[in-house]
Design a protein around this motif. Sequence first.
Motif, PDB file in Angstrom:
ATOM      1  N   THR A 112      60.214  48.385  44.814  1.00  0.00           N
ATOM      2  CA  THR A 112      59.688  47.731  43.626  1.00  0.00           C
ATOM      3  C   THR A 112      60.818  47.527  42.634  1.00  0.00           C
ATOM      4  O   THR A 112      61.580  48.456  42.353  1.00  0.00           O
ATOM      5  N   HIS A 113      60.930  46.304  42.124  1.00  0.00           N
ATOM      6  CA  HIS A 113      61.988  45.962  41.170  1.00  0.00           C
ATOM      7  C   HIS A 113      61.362  45.319  39.932  1.00  0.00           C
ATOM      8  O   HIS A 113      60.389  44.579  40.034  1.00  0.00           O
ATOM      9  N   ALA A 114      61.963  45.599  38.787  1.00  0.00           N
ATOM     10  CA  ALA A 114      61.541  44.929  37.558  1.00  0.00           C
ATOM     11  C   ALA A 114      62.052  43.494  37.583  1.00  0.00           C
ATOM     12  O   ALA A 114      63.008  43.183  38.287  1.00  0.00           O
ATOM     13  N   PHE A 115      61.414  42.632  36.818  1.00  0.00           N
ATOM     14  CA  PHE A 115      61.909  41.274  36.672  1.00  0.00           C
ATOM     15  C   PHE A 115      63.287  41.328  36.015  1.00  0.00           C
ATOM     16  O   PHE A 115      63.549  42.157  35.161  1.00  0.00           O
ATOM     17  N   SER A 116      64.156  40.425  36.416  1.00  0.00           N
ATOM     18  CA  SER A 116      65.477  40.326  35.797  1.00  0.00           C
ATOM     19  C   SER A 116      65.574  38.999  35.060  1.00  0.00           C
ATOM     20  O   SER A 116      64.681  38.163  35.141  1.00  0.00           O
ATOM     21  N   GLU A 117      66.662  38.791  34.360  1.00  0.00           N
ATOM     22  CA  GLU A 117      66.864  37.530  33.626  1.00  0.00           C
ATOM     23  C   GLU A 117      66.794  36.327  34.557  1.00  0.00           C
ATOM     24  O   GLU A 117      66.366  35.263  34.176  1.00  0.00           O
ATOM     25  N   VAL A 118      67.209  36.478  35.803  1.00  0.00           N
ATOM     26  CA  VAL A 118      67.174  35.384  36.764  1.00  0.00           C
ATOM     27  C   VAL A 118      65.735  34.912  36.987  1.00  0.00           C
ATOM     28  O   VAL A 118      65.484  33.732  37.181  1.00  0.00           O
ATOM     29  N   ASN A 119      64.786  35.831  36.917  1.00  0.00           N
ATOM     30  CA  ASN A 119      63.386  35.486  37.111  1.00  0.00           C
ATOM     31  C   ASN A 119      62.777  34.753  35.940  1.00  0.00           C
ATOM     32  O   ASN A 119      61.688  34.207  36.061  1.00  0.00           O
ATOM     33  N   PHE A 120      63.436  34.725  34.808  1.00  0.00           N
ATOM     34  CA  PHE A 120      62.879  34.148  33.590  1.00  0.00           C
ATOM     35  C   PHE A 120      63.447  32.769  33.258  1.00  0.00           C
ATOM     36  O   PHE A 120      63.223  32.273  32.174  1.00  0.00           O
TER      37      PHE A 120
END
Length: 79
Positions: free
Chosen positions: A68-76
């Motif tokens: 499980t990974h948190a969203f990163s800036e790339v995802n936004f």
Amino acid sequence: MNLSPSDWLENIISQLPALTLLQNMGYEYLTPQSALAKRGGKRSKIVLEEILTTQLRKLNQIQHRGQTHAFSEVNFVCA
């Protein structure tokens, strides 16, 4: 802005109870002025990106290869 009697009735019957329900669920009411400010003054922008980004970080995670990974800036990235 002049409201007709039917507009007042609509406010009383559906809009105000819906607004109250949403606020009781934790939503925050934004005045038209504050919503416009959050849109960077652009009336054509529908999505409030700052709020969306905050909520995506808070609510979402990515599952990848069993981890499980948190969203990163790339995802936004917004177009």
